[in-house]
Scaffold this active site. Structure first.
Site, PDB file in Angstrom:
ATOM      1  N   ARG A 150      43.825  65.166 -33.294  1.00 58.60           N
ATOM      2  CA  ARG A 150      43.599  66.793 -33.010  1.00 58.60           C
ATOM      3  C   ARG A 150      44.810  67.186 -32.518  1.00 58.60           C
ATOM      4  O   ARG A 150      45.756  66.690 -32.764  1.00 58.60           O
ATOM      5  CB  ARG A 150      42.596  66.468 -31.584  1.00 58.60           C
ATOM      6  CG  ARG A 150      43.137  65.512 -30.744  1.00 58.60           C
ATOM      7  CD  ARG A 150      43.041  65.757 -29.236  1.00 58.60           C
ATOM      8  NE  ARG A 150      43.854  66.978 -28.874  1.00 58.60           N
ATOM      9  CZ  ARG A 150      45.167  66.884 -28.695  1.00 58.60           C
ATOM     10  NH1 ARG A 150      45.838  66.031 -28.902  1.00 58.60           N
ATOM     11  NH2 ARG A 150      45.667  68.057 -28.299  1.00 58.60           N
ATOM     12  N   LYS A 199      43.409  75.852 -26.547  1.00 60.91           N
ATOM     13  CA  LYS A 199      42.302  75.226 -25.795  1.00 60.91           C
ATOM     14  C   LYS A 199      41.714  76.146 -24.705  1.00 60.91           C
ATOM     15  O   LYS A 199      42.539  76.722 -24.057  1.00 60.91           O
ATOM     16  CB  LYS A 199      43.006  73.917 -25.109  1.00 60.91           C
ATOM     17  CG  LYS A 199      41.980  73.211 -24.345  1.00 60.91           C
ATOM     18  CD  LYS A 199      40.642  72.829 -25.079  1.00 60.91           C
ATOM     19  CE  LYS A 199      40.958  72.209 -26.307  1.00 60.91           C
ATOM     20  NZ  LYS A 199      39.806  71.930 -26.923  1.00 60.91           N
ATOM     21  N   ASP A 207      46.425  77.142 -31.673  1.00 59.72           N
ATOM     22  CA  ASP A 207      45.508  76.676 -32.868  1.00 59.72           C
ATOM     23  C   ASP A 207      45.734  77.652 -34.015  1.00 59.72           C
ATOM     24  O   ASP A 207      45.383  77.610 -35.011  1.00 59.72           O
ATOM     25  CB  ASP A 207      44.002  76.318 -32.469  1.00 59.72           C
ATOM     26  CG  ASP A 207      44.033  75.058 -31.887  1.00 59.72           C
ATOM     27  OD1 ASP A 207      44.480  75.016 -30.712  1.00 59.72           O
ATOM     28  OD2 ASP A 207      43.709  74.154 -32.414  1.00 59.72           O
ATOM     29  N   ARG A 209      36.745  71.218 -38.777  1.00 61.53           N
ATOM     30  CA  ARG A 209      36.994  71.860 -37.560  1.00 61.53           C
ATOM     31  C   ARG A 209      37.300  73.316 -37.916  1.00 61.53           C
ATOM     32  O   ARG A 209      38.203  73.508 -38.832  1.00 61.53           O
ATOM     33  CB  ARG A 209      38.020  71.245 -36.692  1.00 61.53           C
ATOM     34  CG  ARG A 209      37.607  70.100 -35.895  1.00 61.53           C
ATOM     35  CD  ARG A 209      38.493  69.512 -34.633  1.00 61.53           C
ATOM     36  NE  ARG A 209      38.175  70.271 -33.762  1.00 61.53           N
ATOM     37  CZ  ARG A 209      38.965  70.289 -32.272  1.00 61.53           C
ATOM     38  NH1 ARG A 209      40.176  69.646 -32.608  1.00 61.53           N
ATOM     39  NH2 ARG A 209      38.704  71.036 -31.338  1.00 61.53           N
TER      40      ARG A 209
HETATM   41  O1  MRU Z   1      40.628  70.518 -29.146  1.00 64.00           O
HETATM   42  P1  MRU Z   1      42.218  69.935 -29.403  1.00 64.00           P
HETATM   43  O2  MRU Z   1      42.334  68.973 -28.358  1.00 64.00           O
HETATM   44  O3  MRU Z   1      42.204  69.910 -30.857  1.00 64.00           O
HETATM   45  O4  MRU Z   1      42.879  71.465 -29.123  1.00 64.00           O
HETATM   46  C1  MRU Z   1      44.401  71.345 -29.121  1.00 64.00           C
HETATM   47  C2  MRU Z   1      44.928  72.467 -28.728  1.00 64.00           C
HETATM   48  O5  MRU Z   1      44.241  73.444 -28.019  1.00 64.00           O
HETATM   49  C3  MRU Z   1      46.485  72.427 -28.780  1.00 64.00           C
HETATM   50  O6  MRU Z   1      46.946  72.921 -27.489  1.00 64.00           O
HETATM   51  C4  MRU Z   1      46.698  73.222 -29.948  1.00 64.00           C
HETATM   52  O7  MRU Z   1      45.955  72.674 -31.127  1.00 64.00           O
HETATM   53  C5  MRU Z   1      48.292  73.070 -30.140  1.00 64.00           C
HETATM   54  S1  MRU Z   1      48.842  71.504 -30.721  1.00 64.00           S
HETATM   55  C6  MRU Z   1      50.429  71.498 -30.804  1.00 64.00           C
END
Ligand code: MRU
Length: 351
Positions: free
Chosen positions: A48, A254, A243, A91
């Protein structure tokens, strides 16, 4: 610190990853021998974090090509198109997934054009090289971001971070945690407030684990404790990843990141978003266009295998929120530190 190959790698015709659902209790690998298994691993968050999802997708394409016995270039391309569609649907929010798959499309196109109809091996080789290059490039981007971001922090900074934007999320080193690591190298007095990051606890399970492995001072807090820390003047900077970043600088990360940005603005604390240029979506004008993943209600209504809400309770579980550009002090990419107006200052998407 985790080596890139510990986070994710191509091994034989499988994609092998450190299973992030098992951390911090167990450090075990998860082997994905098919595209379907890899997509399940991505959905379950065994791998992830936006850049790591992009790396996984590229490795998934290389793996699909390796496994295929198609004797013709066109036959292989047909199989790869199916793998691509499956991966693209795994995703929705992290643009790195689509970005990596688009690069795979280009590589397939170029290799097929150069090698002709009876040379599927050239396409296989091109995808493998590309997957390895994307992985290497993401880690190199993290190191550059770390350097740029560390220069923004005061000596002995108390940094609040959310979720996990570390080596686990990027294939090695980390974006937001890359900044922390580079700052720690300069001055080991840095302290990190780690948001636990409800509902799936990426902060508690993964960020606290990474920081502990590196000996970086940190304190875990319940997400709801952040306001009290700001009110007491205990936070010098908020640093988190992204993201997907729109052209105007709105940044999805997140769920809970937006809340922190509001708190930071209210208390005059800088809020830095740290993300590689592969996370910038130049096709969208603002955060309104970012698709937000909605995950299963059980992630909120159950905890540690037990129900925490009455059966049948309606649950909303958006996995991400959008921090408006107005709340972001600067966006750090491998190209440097970018400030508003972001439409002019952000670099082009990585190639
Ligand atoms: O749901 P996740 O755990 O994939 O969410 C990840 C995040 O929100 C991270 O902060 C984001 O992907 C940046 S990772 C360098």
């Amino acid at each position: 610190m985790l080596a890139p190959g510990d986070v994710i790698r191509l091994e034989g015709d499988a994609v092998v990853m450190l299973d992030q659902t098992r951390l911090p209790g167990e450090r075990v690998d998860r082997r994905c021998a098919t595209t379907a298994e890899l997509c399940t691993a991505i959905r379950e968050l065994a791998i992830r974090g936006a850049p790591a999802i992009g790396i996984a997708a590229a490795m998934g394409m290389a793996q699909a090509a390796r496994r295929s016995a198609a004797p013709t270039t066109q036959g292989l391309r047909d199989e790869l198109a199916a793998a691509r569609d499956e991966l693209a649907a795994s995703r929705p929010t992290a643009i790195n997934l689509g970005w990596a798959l688009a690069r795979c499309d280009d590589a397939i196109e170029r290799a097929a054009a150069a090698a002709g109809p009876a040379a599927p091996g050239a396409v296989r080789a091109a995808l493998e090289q590309l997957a390895l290059r994307i992985h290497e490039d993401e880690v190199a981007r993290c190191r550059a971001m770390g350097r740029h971001g560390a220069d923004l922090l005061p000596a002995g900074a108390r940094v609040l971070t959310h979720c996990n934007a570390g080596g686990l999320a990027t294939g090695g080193y980390g974006s937001a945690l890359g900044v922390v690591r580079a700052a720690f190298d300069d001055d080991p007095r840095i302290h990190v407030w780690v948001d636990e990051t409800r509902p799936l606890l990426q902060g508690a399970r993964l960020t606290a684990w990474e920081l502990g492995e590196d000996g970086i001072s940190h304190t875990l807090i319940a997400d709801v404790a952040a306001g009290q820390l700001f009110a007491r003047g205990l936070v010098d900077a908020v640093v988190f990843g992204a993201d997907r970043i729109a052209r105007n600088g709105d940044a999805a990360n997140k769920i809970g990141s937006y809340t922190l940005s509001v708190l930071a603005a209210a208390h005059g604390v800088p809020c830095y978003v740290v993300a590689p240029s592969s996370t910038i979506d130049h096709a969208i004008a603002s955060g309104d266009e970012i698709p937000i993943e909605e995950r299963a209600g059980d992630e909120v209504a159950r905890f540690g295998g037990r129900a925490t809400a009455p059966p049948g309770t309606a649950v909303a579980n958006p996995a991400f929120d959008v921090t408006p550009a107005a709340n972001i002090t600067a966006i750090v990419t491998e190209a440097g530190v970018h400030r508003a107006p972001f439409a002019q200052s952000l670099p082009a998407a990585a190639s």
